[in-house]
Scaffold this motif. Structure first.
Motif, mmCIF file in Angstrom:
data_model
loop_
_atom_site.group_PDB
_atom_site.id
_atom_site.type_symbol
_atom_site.label_atom_id
_atom_site.label_comp_id
_atom_site.label_asym_id
_atom_site.label_seq_id
_atom_site.Cartn_x
_atom_site.Cartn_y
_atom_site.Cartn_z
ATOM 1 N N ASP A 3 11.030 -15.929 -6.975
ATOM 2 C CA ASP A 3 11.412 -15.694 -8.362
ATOM 3 C C ASP A 3 12.762 -14.984 -8.404
ATOM 4 O OD1 ASP A 3 11.798 -14.905 -10.895
ATOM 5 O OD2 ASP A 3 9.946 -13.733 -11.087
ATOM 6 N N ARG A 8 12.609 -6.919 -7.855
ATOM 7 C CA ARG A 8 11.514 -5.975 -8.108
ATOM 8 C C ARG A 8 11.414 -4.997 -6.943
ATOM 9 N NH1 ARG A 8 9.940 -11.183 -9.575
ATOM 10 N NH2 ARG A 8 9.413 -11.260 -7.384
ATOM 11 N N ASP A 41 14.137 -4.250 -11.549
ATOM 12 C CA ASP A 41 12.920 -3.674 -12.153
ATOM 13 C C ASP A 41 12.199 -2.780 -11.160
ATOM 14 O OD1 ASP A 41 13.300 -4.991 -14.547
ATOM 15 O OD2 ASP A 41 12.236 -6.791 -13.847
ATOM 16 N N VAL A 43 9.056 -1.358 -10.008
ATOM 17 C CA VAL A 43 7.657 -1.764 -10.187
ATOM 18 C C VAL A 43 6.712 -0.620 -9.857
ATOM 19 C CG1 VAL A 43 5.881 -3.347 -9.300
ATOM 20 C CG2 VAL A 43 8.207 -4.169 -9.688
ATOM 21 N N ASP A 73 2.340 -4.783 -1.777
ATOM 22 C CA ASP A 73 2.417 -5.305 -3.146
ATOM 23 C C ASP A 73 3.245 -6.593 -3.185
ATOM 24 O OD1 ASP A 73 2.978 -5.789 -5.856
ATOM 25 O OD2 ASP A 73 2.885 -3.651 -6.334
ATOM 26 N N GLU A 74 2.593 -7.687 -3.497
ATOM 27 C CA GLU A 74 3.266 -8.993 -3.439
ATOM 28 C C GLU A 74 4.325 -9.169 -4.509
ATOM 29 O OE1 GLU A 74 0.951 -12.337 -2.346
ATOM 30 O OE2 GLU A 74 0.887 -11.222 -0.453
ATOM 31 N N ARG A 75 4.269 -8.322 -5.546
ATOM 32 C CA ARG A 75 5.284 -8.462 -6.600
ATOM 33 C C ARG A 75 6.638 -7.926 -6.116
ATOM 34 N NH1 ARG A 75 2.861 -4.548 -10.828
ATOM 35 N NH2 ARG A 75 2.517 -3.480 -8.859
ATOM 36 N N ILE A 76 6.605 -7.024 -5.127
ATOM 37 C CA ILE A 76 7.821 -6.278 -4.755
ATOM 38 C C ILE A 76 8.677 -7.056 -3.754
ATOM 39 C CG2 ILE A 76 8.569 -4.190 -3.507
ATOM 40 C CD1 ILE A 76 6.353 -2.690 -5.012
ATOM 41 N N ASP A 77 10.013 -7.156 -4.057
ATOM 42 C CA ASP A 77 10.953 -7.844 -3.168
ATOM 43 C C ASP A 77 11.600 -6.887 -2.187
ATOM 44 O OD1 ASP A 77 10.973 -10.222 -4.890
ATOM 45 O OD2 ASP A 77 12.202 -9.019 -6.256
ATOM 46 N N LYS A 101 9.818 -8.047 3.046
ATOM 47 C CA LYS A 101 10.613 -7.356 2.028
ATOM 48 C C LYS A 101 11.950 -6.893 2.615
ATOM 49 C CE LYS A 101 6.408 -5.752 -0.267
ATOM 50 N NZ LYS A 101 6.075 -7.130 -0.592
#
Ligand code: HSE
Length: 438
Positions: A3, A8, A41, A43, A73-77, A101
């Protein structure tokens, strides 16, 4: 990291730098998004001390005392490792790469002492690491070496990169106060740590110059090879004598690239009063680079503090966001592949400030000059002050270029003379001449 609509971020460690990062991301959100090409962002944040959460505006941001949650956390890049040290921080950085990451960090000790492991692991997992906050706080020296002056072959770096030492030396110079007094005051004001050893013995500046030297001189560095000397033995008299002869005393971190070998060292250093670095006062830092063709470039600013360093880490997040849309292949080989030998201090050549405490009697100057001559050391200037009631006085010499090994041998011999009343002292001198020609 598919994404590409935002970067993030998870922050681990909400101490001085972590808090500064959060505030910077919040205050400058729009500008950062514009420069990054996407919003950044926040997170989640992690800290073992939950009190830190209430000191910040963390509405809508997940808080945890478990750093592992951020790494998983899979949302975090991208993970911002801001706890410092070389223990848990090392695991966090390596685990973040393994979890896919990217990392931003201000951890100079980790990068200086575990460079090979950190950078090889980043490459192995095709991850990036940015570390602007590790050297010189808010000063953008790392991004400059890679980018702004990245086309030049920097052959010399002279840097004031420890604010604690620069604060102490400035106060000694301007107010004539001794080292101990000023150190106590610096501790009271929060400029020096309760245990200031790391700063005043030169370790902190050593970590920073090791990182700069690896980039500029394109070489792996074993931190044990970095020569470290701090400012504990500097006296107000040394600073005054040097000043009268045209020089200002600074704790300098130095890197020089001779192509087949390098110099990398930290020590108190006299520099010409007219050099720009001589007017860097107090807690400020500055990095003066020289490259053939380009000449001198100096960056100056705040070398520590929450918002300056938070700004540096936020600028790394801008880089991390740009990486998301245009990933170049990762190469950090300079940090581990080729190791240029570090020159032995006995073989470096430079000028020196020598101070001898001697009996004020006929023939003393001739005795000392003779010993210096025997060791191929030529004097460029000297001064003597009047003897006190005890009949002894200091004599100070500035030398032309000499080999350090010869200087030490000469001082050993001078120390053995009856007329010499204390171990002679030497302080290195750098003229910092600008290299312009290819
Ligand atoms: N302790 C450092 C200094 C700041 O005094 O400059 C953090 O690197």
């Amino acid at each position: 990291m598919t994404d590409k609509s935002s970067l993030r971020v998870g922050v681990i460690g909400l101490g001085t730098v972590g808090s500064g990062l959060v505030r910077t991301l919040q205050r400058n959100r729009d500008r950062i998004a514009r420069n990054a090409g996407m919003p950044i962002d926040l997170v989640a944040v992690a800290d073992i001390n939950p009190d830190t959460f209430s000191r910040l505006d963390l509405a809508g941001i997940e808080t945890t005392s478990d750093a592992g949650r951020i790494i998983r956390d899979e949302r975090i890049d991208c993970v911002a490792e801001l706890i410092g040290g070389t223990g848990i921080a090392r695991d966090i950085v390596l685990d973040a790469f393994r979890a896919g990451k990217d990392v931003v960090t201000a951890n100079k000790a980790l990068l200086a002492t575990h460079a090979e492991e950190i950078f090889r692991t980043a490459e192995q997992y095709h991850r990036k690491i940015h570390f602007e906050g590790a050297v010189g706080g808010g000063i953008p020296i790392i991004q400059s070496l890679y980018g702004g002056i990245g086309a030049a072959t920097v052959t010399q770096i002279h840097a004031i990169i420890n604010g604690t030492c620069n604060y102490i030396l400035t106060a000694m110079e301007k107010q004539g106060r001794n080292f101990r007094d000023v150190l106590k005051e610096a501790q009271k004001l929060g400029y020096a740590e309760v245990d200031p050893t790391f700063d005043i013995e030169g370790h902190d500046a050593g970590h920073k110059i090791a990182i700069l030297a690896s980039i500029a001189c394109n070489t792996a560095i074993d931190f044990k090879d970095v020569h470290l000397e701090g400012i504990r033995d500097i006296t107000v008299d040394d600073i005054k004598f040097g000043k009268e002869l045209g020089y200002t005393l600074k704790l300098l971190a130095i890197a020089k690239d001779y192509q087949d070998s390098i110099d990398v060292r930290v020590h108190p250093t006299f520099i010409p009063n007219e050099n720009l670095l001589a007017s860097v006062h107090g807690v400020h830092n500055a990095v003066y680079t020289c490259a053939p063709g380009l000449g001198a470039v100096m960056l100056y600013g705040r070398g520590a503090g929450d918002l300056p360093t938070g700004n540096a880490v936020a600028s790394d997040l801008i880089q991390a966001a740009r990486d998301k849309t245009a990933r170049q292949p990762v190469s950090y080989r300079n940090f581990y592949e080729k190791r240029k030998p570090v020159r032995d201090m006995a073989n470096i050549e430079g000028s020196y400030y020598l101070r001898c405490i001697v009996a004020d009697q006929a023939g003393v100057l001739a005795t000392i000059s003779h010993i210096l001559g025997e060791h191929n050391i030529s004097v460029s200037s000297m001064m003597q002050t009047e003897a006190g009631k005890d009949g002894v006085c200091p004599i100070v010499f500035m030398t032309h270029n000499a080999r350090e090994g010869n200087v030490k041998k000469a001082l050993d011999k001078i120390a053995r003379q009856d007329v010499v009343k204390a171990r002679p002292k030497f302080i290195r001198l750098e003229r910092i001449e600008e290299v312009t020609q290819f």
